[in-house]
Motif scaffolding. Structure first.
Motif, PDB file in Angstrom:
ATOM      1  N   ARG A   1       0.831  -1.212   0.000  1.00 22.97           N
ATOM      2  CA  ARG A   1       0.000   0.000   0.000  1.00 22.97           C
ATOM      3  C   ARG A   1       0.857   1.249   0.000  1.00 22.97           C
ATOM      4  NH1 ARG A   1      -5.703  -0.133   1.988  1.00 22.97           N
ATOM      5  NH2 ARG A   1      -5.187   2.025   2.419  1.00 22.97           N
ATOM      6  N   THR A   2       0.396   2.238  -0.724  1.00 24.23           N
ATOM      7  CA  THR A   2       1.095   3.525  -0.707  1.00 24.23           C
ATOM      8  C   THR A   2       0.502   4.449   0.348  1.00 24.23           C
ATOM      9  OG1 THR A   2      -0.355   4.320  -2.477  1.00 24.23           O
ATOM     10  CG2 THR A   2       1.777   3.406  -3.126  1.00 24.23           C
ATOM     11  N   LYS A   3      -0.750   4.204   0.703  1.00 24.18           N
ATOM     12  CA  LYS A   3      -1.402   4.996   1.746  1.00 24.18           C
ATOM     13  C   LYS A   3      -1.410   4.188   3.046  1.00 24.18           C
ATOM     14  CE  LYS A   3      -4.433   7.504  -1.365  1.00 24.18           C
ATOM     15  NZ  LYS A   3      -5.811   7.832  -1.732  1.00 24.18           N
ATOM     16  N   PRO A   4      -1.393   4.855   4.183  1.00 25.01           N
ATOM     17  CA  PRO A   4      -1.410   4.148   5.473  1.00 25.01           C
ATOM     18  C   PRO A   4      -2.683   3.320   5.661  1.00 25.01           C
ATOM     19  CG  PRO A   4      -0.864   6.465   5.776  1.00 25.01           C
ATOM     20  CD  PRO A   4      -1.292   6.299   4.354  1.00 25.01           C
ATOM     21  N   LEU A   5      -2.542   2.211   6.379  1.00 23.15           N
ATOM     22  CA  LEU A   5      -3.702   1.396   6.737  1.00 23.15           C
ATOM     23  C   LEU A   5      -4.452   1.991   7.928  1.00 23.15           C
ATOM     24  CD1 LEU A   5      -2.272  -2.214   6.389  1.00 23.15           C
ATOM     25  CD2 LEU A   5      -3.944  -1.113   4.919  1.00 23.15           C
ATOM     26  N   CYS A   6      -3.744   2.744   8.749  1.00 22.39           N
ATOM     27  CA  CYS A   6      -4.356   3.387   9.911  1.00 22.39           C
ATOM     28  C   CYS A   6      -5.473   4.321   9.443  1.00 22.39           C
ATOM     29  CB  CYS A   6      -3.299   4.175  10.689  1.00 22.39           C
ATOM     30  SG  CYS A   6      -3.974   5.150  12.053  1.00 22.39           S
ATOM     31  N   LEU A   7      -6.606   4.232  10.093  1.00 21.38           N
ATOM     32  CA  LEU A   7      -7.767   5.032   9.703  1.00 21.38           C
ATOM     33  C   LEU A   7      -7.951   6.286  10.548  1.00 21.38           C
ATOM     34  CD1 LEU A   7     -10.278   2.104   9.124  1.00 21.38           C
ATOM     35  CD2 LEU A   7      -8.923   3.336   7.417  1.00 21.38           C
ATOM     36  N   ARG A   8      -7.062   6.518  11.506  1.00 25.05           N
ATOM     37  CA  ARG A   8      -7.190   7.694  12.360  1.00 25.05           C
ATOM     38  C   ARG A   8      -6.811   8.955  11.592  1.00 25.05           C
ATOM     39  NH1 ARG A   8     -10.760   6.492  15.265  1.00 25.05           N
ATOM     40  NH2 ARG A   8     -10.389   8.445  16.308  1.00 25.05           N
TER      41      ARG A   8
ATOM     42  N   HIS B   1      -4.769  11.438  12.823  1.00 25.17           N
ATOM     43  CA  HIS B   1      -3.434  11.926  13.159  1.00 25.17           C
ATOM     44  C   HIS B   1      -2.404  10.795  13.206  1.00 25.17           C
ATOM     45  CE1 HIS B   1      -5.416  15.662  14.236  1.00 25.17           C
ATOM     46  NE2 HIS B   1      -6.281  14.942  14.933  1.00 25.17           N
ATOM     47  N   ASP B   2      -1.202  11.080  12.765  1.00 21.40           N
ATOM     48  CA  ASP B   2      -0.044  10.186  12.899  1.00 21.40           C
ATOM     49  C   ASP B   2      -0.237   8.816  12.259  1.00 21.40           C
ATOM     50  OD1 ASP B   2       1.410  12.127  14.357  1.00 21.40           O
ATOM     51  OD2 ASP B   2       0.391  11.529  16.193  1.00 21.40           O
TER      52      ASP B   2
ATOM     53  N   GLN C   1       0.564   5.493  20.843  1.00 19.25           N
ATOM     54  CA  GLN C   1      -0.073   6.032  22.039  1.00 19.25           C
ATOM     55  C   GLN C   1      -0.267   7.532  21.856  1.00 19.25           C
ATOM     56  OE1 GLN C   1      -1.041   4.050  24.709  1.00 19.25           O
ATOM     57  NE2 GLN C   1      -0.463   2.441  23.282  1.00 19.25           N
ATOM     58  N   GLY C   2      -1.512   7.966  21.953  1.00 21.79           N
ATOM     59  CA  GLY C   2      -1.812   9.389  21.836  1.00 21.79           C
ATOM     60  C   GLY C   2      -1.486  10.114  23.116  1.00 21.79           C
ATOM     61  N   PRO C   3      -1.395  11.411  23.055  1.00 23.45           N
ATOM     62  CA  PRO C   3      -1.119  12.188  24.266  1.00 23.45           C
ATOM     63  C   PRO C   3      -2.254  12.032  25.283  1.00 23.45           C
ATOM     64  CG  PRO C   3      -1.288  13.602  22.312  1.00 23.45           C
ATOM     65  CD  PRO C   3      -1.559  12.217  21.875  1.00 23.45           C
TER      66      PRO C   3
ATOM     67  N   TRP D   1      -7.770  11.109  18.602  1.00 22.79           N
ATOM     68  CA  TRP D   1      -6.323  10.872  18.649  1.00 22.79           C
ATOM     69  C   TRP D   1      -5.995   9.425  18.991  1.00 22.79           C
ATOM     70  CZ3 TRP D   1      -2.174  14.051  17.660  1.00 22.79           C
ATOM     71  CH2 TRP D   1      -2.489  15.397  17.391  1.00 22.79           C
ATOM     72  N   SER D   2      -6.964   8.687  19.487  1.00 15.32           N
ATOM     73  CA  SER D   2      -6.713   7.331  19.970  1.00 15.32           C
ATOM     74  C   SER D   2      -6.478   6.344  18.831  1.00 15.32           C
ATOM     75  CB  SER D   2      -7.900   6.854  20.810  1.00 15.32           C
ATOM     76  OG  SER D   2      -7.725   5.508  21.159  1.00 15.32           O
ATOM     77  N   HIS D   3      -5.448   5.549  18.979  1.00 17.48           N
ATOM     78  CA  HIS D   3      -5.130   4.500  18.005  1.00 17.48           C
ATOM     79  C   HIS D   3      -5.381   3.120  18.599  1.00 17.48           C
ATOM     80  CE1 HIS D   3      -3.143   6.980  14.867  1.00 17.48           C
ATOM     81  NE2 HIS D   3      -2.986   7.807  15.884  1.00 17.48           N
TER      82      HIS D   3
END
Length: 138
Positions: A26-33, A35-36, A86-88, A95-97
């Motif tokens: 994949r060229t795009k992130p798998l993370c759906l959040r 941020h980060d 880990q989010g702040p 922000w939660s992952h």
């Protein structure tokens, strides 16, 4: 029995292999959040890669080169701890992952183990009965 072992090892091997390949292709992130995303993907990818590296299964090549038992392979996969970003503290849910760890090694491994065939054939059962004297030899 060897055929079933080879099939099960191949299926177990596909659990981390497929997941890592999804990240690599994949060229795009798998993370759906929001941020980060890149950092989250890197942490999850590294978690799986490092887990199989510790078990001497890295670099992944082919399942026929795996010399450990099915039980050992299951233990390796179940022991992989997938970390997420880990989010702040005190930040909002966006922000939660925590839900980024969608790979559940236990679920994938359990499904494979539930479907393992029985290597005992009818001829084996007959032979065992003959050995116990339950049937006359033919």
């Amino acid at each position: 029995m060897l055929k079933i072992r080879a099939e099960v090892i191949e299926q177990l091997f596909q659990v981390p292999f497929t997941w890592l390949t999804n990240f690599e292709r994949r060229t795009k992130p798998l993370c759906l959040r929001t941020h980060d995303k890149e950092a989250c993907d890197a942490i999850m990818y590294g978690s799986v890669a490092r887990g199989i590296q510790k078990a001497s299964l890295w670099p992944l090549t082919t399942s026929d080169k795996i010399q450990i038992s099915i039980e050992e392979m299951v233990t390796v996969l179940k022991c992989i701890k997938i970390h997420s970003l880990q989010g702040p503290r005190g930040e909002s849910v966006e922000w939660s992952h925590i839900n980024c760890k969608t790979l559940n090694m236990y679920f994938g491994v359990s499904k494979i183990l539930e479907a393992v065939g029985n290597p005992v054939l009818d001829c084996h059962r007959l032979h065992m009965k003959q050995q116990r004297g339950e049937v006359m030899e033919q």
